[in-house]
Design a protein around this motif. Structure first.
Motif, PDB file in Angstrom:
ATOM      1  N   HIS A 100       1.497 -55.192  97.684  1.00 34.26           N
ATOM      2  CA  HIS A 100       1.031 -55.617  99.004  1.00 34.26           C
ATOM      3  C   HIS A 100      -0.466 -55.346  99.122  1.00 34.26           C
ATOM      4  N   ALA A 101      -1.094 -56.067 100.043  1.00 42.13           N
ATOM      5  CA  ALA A 101      -2.506 -55.872 100.329  1.00 42.13           C
ATOM      6  C   ALA A 101      -2.693 -55.769 101.834  1.00 42.13           C
ATOM      7  N   VAL A 102      -3.756 -55.082 102.227  1.00 35.92           N
ATOM      8  CA  VAL A 102      -4.039 -54.885 103.647  1.00 35.92           C
ATOM      9  C   VAL A 102      -5.553 -54.939 103.870  1.00 35.92           C
ATOM     10  N   LEU A 103      -5.938 -55.421 105.046  1.00 37.82           N
ATOM     11  CA  LEU A 103      -7.341 -55.458 105.439  1.00 37.82           C
ATOM     12  C   LEU A 103      -7.406 -55.500 106.957  1.00 37.82           C
ATOM     13  N   TYR A 104      -8.614 -55.282 107.479  1.00 40.17           N
ATOM     14  CA  TYR A 104      -8.831 -55.621 108.872  1.00 40.17           C
ATOM     15  C   TYR A 104     -10.164 -56.328 108.991  1.00 40.17           C
ATOM     16  N   THR A 105     -10.208 -57.217 109.952  1.00 38.39           N
ATOM     17  CA  THR A 105     -11.413 -57.971 110.271  1.00 38.39           C
ATOM     18  C   THR A 105     -11.518 -57.972 111.792  1.00 38.39           C
ATOM     19  N   MET A 106     -12.480 -58.673 112.315  1.00 40.08           N
ATOM     20  CA  MET A 106     -12.596 -58.774 113.773  1.00 40.08           C
ATOM     21  C   MET A 106     -12.351 -60.217 114.197  1.00 40.08           C
ATOM     22  N   ARG A 107     -11.880 -60.385 115.401  1.00 39.52           N
ATOM     23  CA  ARG A 107     -11.628 -61.718 115.946  1.00 39.52           C
ATOM     24  C   ARG A 107     -12.890 -62.573 115.828  1.00 39.52           C
ATOM     25  N   LEU A 108     -14.085 -61.970 116.004  1.00 43.19           N
ATOM     26  CA  LEU A 108     -15.333 -62.740 115.924  1.00 43.19           C
ATOM     27  C   LEU A 108     -15.783 -62.963 114.489  1.00 43.19           C
ATOM     28  N   GLN A 109     -15.031 -62.450 113.524  1.00 39.39           N
ATOM     29  CA  GLN A 109     -15.365 -62.671 112.115  1.00 39.39           C
ATOM     30  C   GLN A 109     -14.474 -63.774 111.546  1.00 39.39           C
ATOM     31  N   ALA A 110     -13.479 -63.416 110.740  1.00 41.48           N
ATOM     32  CA  ALA A 110     -12.784 -64.458 109.986  1.00 41.48           C
ATOM     33  C   ALA A 110     -11.279 -64.283 109.831  1.00 41.48           C
ATOM     34  N   PRO A 111     -10.533 -63.965 110.892  1.00 39.32           N
ATOM     35  CA  PRO A 111      -9.087 -63.846 110.661  1.00 39.32           C
ATOM     36  C   PRO A 111      -8.459 -65.158 110.187  1.00 39.32           C
ATOM     37  N   GLY A 112      -8.963 -66.281 110.659  1.00 40.89           N
ATOM     38  CA  GLY A 112      -8.417 -67.574 110.248  1.00 40.89           C
ATOM     39  C   GLY A 112      -8.603 -67.834 108.760  1.00 40.89           C
ATOM     40  N   PHE A 113      -9.709 -67.375 108.197  1.00 36.12           N
ATOM     41  CA  PHE A 113      -9.950 -67.511 106.761  1.00 36.12           C
ATOM     42  C   PHE A 113      -8.819 -66.866 105.983  1.00 36.12           C
ATOM     43  N   TYR A 114      -8.458 -65.652 106.359  1.00 38.31           N
ATOM     44  CA  TYR A 114      -7.400 -64.931 105.657  1.00 38.31           C
ATOM     45  C   TYR A 114      -6.025 -65.551 105.925  1.00 38.31           C
ATOM     46  N   GLN A 115      -5.764 -65.904 107.180  1.00 41.46           N
ATOM     47  CA  GLN A 115      -4.462 -66.480 107.521  1.00 41.46           C
ATOM     48  C   GLN A 115      -4.219 -67.781 106.762  1.00 41.46           C
ATOM     49  N   SER A 116      -5.243 -68.590 106.579  1.00 39.95           N
ATOM     50  CA  SER A 116      -5.070 -69.855 105.862  1.00 39.95           C
ATOM     51  C   SER A 116      -4.830 -69.625 104.371  1.00 39.95           C
ATOM     52  N   ARG A 117      -4.981 -68.390 103.931  1.00 39.82           N
ATOM     53  CA  ARG A 117      -4.754 -68.031 102.533  1.00 39.82           C
ATOM     54  C   ARG A 117      -3.554 -67.094 102.370  1.00 39.82           C
ATOM     55  N   GLY A 118      -2.648 -67.156 103.341  1.00 45.14           N
ATOM     56  CA  GLY A 118      -1.377 -66.450 103.213  1.00 45.14           C
ATOM     57  C   GLY A 118      -1.303 -65.061 103.811  1.00 45.14           C
ATOM     58  N   TRP A 119      -2.375 -64.576 104.414  1.00 46.08           N
ATOM     59  CA  TRP A 119      -2.364 -63.260 105.038  1.00 46.08           C
ATOM     60  C   TRP A 119      -1.726 -63.372 106.421  1.00 46.08           C
ATOM     61  N   GLN A 120      -1.008 -62.330 106.832  1.00 47.81           N
ATOM     62  CA  GLN A 120      -0.301 -62.325 108.111  1.00 47.81           C
ATOM     63  C   GLN A 120      -0.812 -61.205 109.001  1.00 47.81           C
ATOM     64  N   VAL A 121      -1.031 -61.534 110.270  1.00 45.40           N
ATOM     65  CA  VAL A 121      -1.456 -60.532 111.250  1.00 45.40           C
ATOM     66  C   VAL A 121      -0.278 -59.613 111.539  1.00 45.40           C
TER      67      VAL A 121
END
Length: 141
Positions: A100-121
């Protein structure tokens, strides 16, 4: 033995950070029965100058891949380079046995970038500026 004092600091203390990390790592190693933590960097470098322009770094530990920071300058975005960096980061995590992998970003950064690549909030916490939040994401590798 005297009572230890507690000190609050507003600047980095590399020696103190190293001591805290060493103590926690030793404890974790004893509890897990092994140590497998390793730093991981995927760098984007200018081929002419050798200058690091951006990339991602983090670490692997106990079967988990942590993406700590990821940055590309605006001129390098939108060309698929970010996806390639993230794929390389994840691939190295898999090679290291991370599930598994984990990260955090900010809403004003790039959550959509990660979500479009299979990451889940899996969590979100409000932060400044108003309307912003820290977004925590995970991915099964």
């Amino acid at each position: 033995m005297s009572v230890p004092e507690i000190i609050v600091c507003d600047r980095a203390h590399p020696e103190a950070e190293a001591a805290i990390a060493a103590g926690l790592n030793q404890y974790n190693d004893q509890q897990a029965g092994y140590a497998d933590r390793q730093p991981l960097s995927v760098l984007v470098r200018d081929p002419a100058s050798g200058e690091v322009l951006g990339g991602a770094y983090g670490r692997s530990s106990l079967g988990l891949l942590f993406l700590e920071l990821f940055h590309l300058p605006p001129a390098l975005r939108g060309q698929g380079l970010g996806s390639r960096v993230l794929q390389a980061f994840e691939a190295e995590g898999r090679k290291r046995g991370c599930r598994h992998a984990v990260l955090y970003t900010m809403r004003l950064q790039a959550p959509g970038f990660y979500q479009s690549r299979g990451w889940q909030v899996f969590g979100e916490i409000p932060c400044e500026p108003l309307g912003n939040s820290r977004v925590f994401l995970r991915k099964a590798l």
